[in-house]
Design a protein around this motif. Structure first.
Motif, PDB file in Angstrom:
ATOM      1  N   LEU A 293      64.702  86.290  14.375  1.00  0.00           N
ATOM      2  CA  LEU A 293      64.157  84.990  13.965  1.00  0.00           C
ATOM      3  C   LEU A 293      65.069  83.850  14.419  1.00  0.00           C
ATOM      4  N   TYR A 294      66.380  84.071  14.333  1.00  0.00           N
ATOM      5  CA  TYR A 294      67.331  83.046  14.786  1.00  0.00           C
ATOM      6  C   TYR A 294      67.179  82.784  16.285  1.00  0.00           C
TER       7      TYR A 294
ATOM      8  N   LEU B 263      67.094  69.355  13.531  1.00  0.00           N
ATOM      9  CA  LEU B 263      67.128  69.495  12.073  1.00  0.00           C
ATOM     10  C   LEU B 263      66.249  70.661  11.625  1.00  0.00           C
ATOM     11  N   ILE B 264      65.084  70.807  12.242  1.00  0.00           N
ATOM     12  CA  ILE B 264      64.204  71.940  11.915  1.00  0.00           C
ATOM     13  C   ILE B 264      64.897  73.258  12.224  1.00  0.00           C
ATOM     14  N   GLN B 265      65.592  73.324  13.357  1.00  0.00           N
ATOM     15  CA  GLN B 265      66.305  74.550  13.706  1.00  0.00           C
ATOM     16  C   GLN B 265      67.369  74.881  12.665  1.00  0.00           C
ATOM     17  N   ARG B 266      68.110  73.865  12.209  1.00  0.00           N
ATOM     18  CA  ARG B 266      69.157  74.118  11.213  1.00  0.00           C
ATOM     19  C   ARG B 266      68.556  74.597   9.889  1.00  0.00           C
TER      20      ARG B 266
ATOM     21  N   LEU C 137      69.196  78.274   8.283  1.00  0.00           N
ATOM     22  CA  LEU C 137      69.686  78.454   6.910  1.00  0.00           C
ATOM     23  C   LEU C 137      68.704  79.268   6.092  1.00  0.00           C
ATOM     24  N   LEU C 138      67.405  79.024   6.294  1.00  0.00           N
ATOM     25  CA  LEU C 138      66.384  79.764   5.555  1.00  0.00           C
ATOM     26  C   LEU C 138      66.408  81.239   5.913  1.00  0.00           C
TER      27      LEU C 138
ATOM     28  N   PHE D 101      68.932  82.917   6.985  1.00  0.00           N
ATOM     29  CA  PHE D 101      70.168  83.484   6.444  1.00  0.00           C
ATOM     30  C   PHE D 101      70.032  83.756   4.943  1.00  0.00           C
ATOM     31  N   LEU D 102      69.481  82.769   4.203  1.00  0.00           N
ATOM     32  CA  LEU D 102      69.321  82.950   2.758  1.00  0.00           C
ATOM     33  C   LEU D 102      68.331  84.067   2.447  1.00  0.00           C
ATOM     34  N   LEU D 103      67.239  84.104   3.208  1.00  0.00           N
ATOM     35  CA  LEU D 103      66.263  85.173   2.986  1.00  0.00           C
ATOM     36  C   LEU D 103      66.852  86.536   3.320  1.00  0.00           C
ATOM     37  N   GLY D 104      67.669  86.590   4.355  1.00  0.00           N
ATOM     38  CA  GLY D 104      68.323  87.849   4.707  1.00  0.00           C
ATOM     39  C   GLY D 104      69.283  88.300   3.627  1.00  0.00           C
ATOM     40  N   ILE D 105      70.101  87.373   3.102  1.00  0.00           N
ATOM     41  CA  ILE D 105      71.028  87.719   2.017  1.00  0.00           C
ATOM     42  C   ILE D 105      70.254  88.176   0.785  1.00  0.00           C
ATOM     43  N   THR D 106      69.174  87.480   0.498  1.00  0.00           N
ATOM     44  CA  THR D 106      68.363  87.854  -0.670  1.00  0.00           C
ATOM     45  C   THR D 106      67.752  89.249  -0.488  1.00  0.00           C
ATOM     46  N   ALA D 107      67.241  89.507   0.703  1.00  0.00           N
ATOM     47  CA  ALA D 107      66.651  90.822   0.964  1.00  0.00           C
ATOM     48  C   ALA D 107      67.695  91.930   0.892  1.00  0.00           C
TER      49      ALA D 107
END
Length: 368
Positions: A25-26, A54-57, A61-62, A64-70
């Motif tokens: 996704l990145y 800004l959309i890319q950043r 971040l989204l 990364f957070l979703l990956g950590i959450t998963a």
């Protein structure tokens, strides 16, 4: 080690899949950012691409957070799984709303800029598009913030009420007490009645003269002849009496006034002023056919005022626009002064007559 791998095989596969998806996704987000940046620069050279970065950043971040959450599902117990799931949904919802809002802002901004550039290239008035561009961006931003706040329980009631309609009225009533609404209303009046447009040269006061460059929700921007930007709130400029040099006809009459002494030849002074004005290349002949047949002069001159120590002579010189009037006035004043000096027409200094009385001498004569 083999036993550990066999025991946690499913968890390892799950974690590897999550990491691979996040990386994919990145990379996909980065590639799309480069592609969109290239396309926008091709279609609209000079347009800002900061929203795309800004959309890319945000997406990075989204992911990364979703990956950590998963990944956290591997190590947490069943009781906390529900809490992590809620956080997962919250991050997803806010991230998607933020991205969609930024995309909407970017598309709206680019569309308005494209229409403005078309108007400018076609020598048409871009004022409406400039103003409503700010209106559209403001509304999209507020709507995005309200929709994002629905994800938070403490703000959900406020957002639902505002989006429902009653809250909008309450928001307007509360906002009406502030100066901001008067500026927005002033901007709408400027757009509706068009006392001036973007590109017009206006005079609000002796210190605020220049070209209108933008009309925003809050203020109007004027660039003066010193290349300085003057920011005037719409509520103020909407109430002011102003001069628009570009309203309808651009031609205007410049008054050339000079004072001469009472001893000078009035007819000679009028002749010099008229000739210097008529000989200037920027002078505009506004005489009709009848005026030409009657032999009326190109520049009219007349004695207008009898002052304390001078006589004021005025010339009415017509020019094509405000810029020409300033140039003509500067040039003509200099050439007239030189002609006056050469031909003996005096521009006087202030004269004062002082009468000295000797009171002491009168006192002595009286005593005798």
């Amino acid at each position: 080690m083999t036993k550990f791998l066999e025991t946690h095989q499913s968890d390892i596969i799950y974690a590897a899949s999550v990491v691979a998806i996040v990386v994919l996704l990145y990379l996909l987000t980065r590639a799309l950012r480069k592609w969109f940046t290239k396309k926008i620069q091709e279609k609209l050279p000079g347009a800002s691409v900061r929203p795309i970065h800004l959309i890319q950043r945000i997406l990075t971040l989204l992911w990364f957070l979703l990956g950590i959450t998963a990944l956290s599902f591997i190590i947490i117990d069943d009781e906390r799984e529900a809490i992590i799931t809620e956080y997962f949904k919250l991050f997803s919802y806010v991230g998607v709303v933020a991205v969609l809002t930024i995309i909407s802002l970017m598309i709206s901004n680019l569309w308005f800029k494209y229409k403005i550039s078309q108007k400018i290239e076609g020598n048409e008035d871009p004022t409406n598009y400039k103003f409503f561009r700010y209106v559209a961006l403001f509304v999209i931003g507020i709507m995005g913030a309200l929709i994002a706040s629905l994800a938070f329980p403490s703000l959900k009631g406020v957002a639902q009420t505002t989006l429902g309609g009653a809250g909008i009225m309450a928001l307007i009533v509360g906002f009406a007490a502030q100066e901001g609404l008067s500026n927005i209303t002033g901007g709408l009046f400027i757009i509706a009645f068009k006392p001036f447009r973007v590109g017009d040269r206006i005079k609000v006061s002796d210190t605020m003269v220049g070209t209108v460059t933008d009309v925003t929700l809050r203020h109007t921007i004027i660039k003066n002849f010193e290349n300085k930007m003057i920011v005037i709130p719409n509520a103020i400029i909407n109430k002011e009496k102003l001069i628009n040099y570009d309203f309808e006809e651009h031609i205007l009459c410049e008054h050339i006034e000079l004072g001469i002494s009472y001893d000078s030849d009035i007819d000679l002074a009028k002749k010099i002023i008229r000739e210097e004005c008529e000989n200037h290349p920027l002078i505009l002949d506004t005489r009709s056919v009848t005026d030409l047949e009657e032999g009326k002069p190109l520049v009219r001159t007349a004695l207008t005022t009898l002052n304390d120590f001078s006589i004021t002579i005025r010339a009415w010189a017509w020019v094509r626009n405000h810029s020409d009037s300033f140039s003509l006035k500067c040039d003509v004043l200099e050439s007239i002064k030189k002609r006056f000096d050469k031909e003996g027409v005096e521009i006087p200094y202030p004269y004062r007559t002082i009468v000295m009385k000797d009171f002491n001498e009168k006192s002595i004569e009286g005593s005798e």
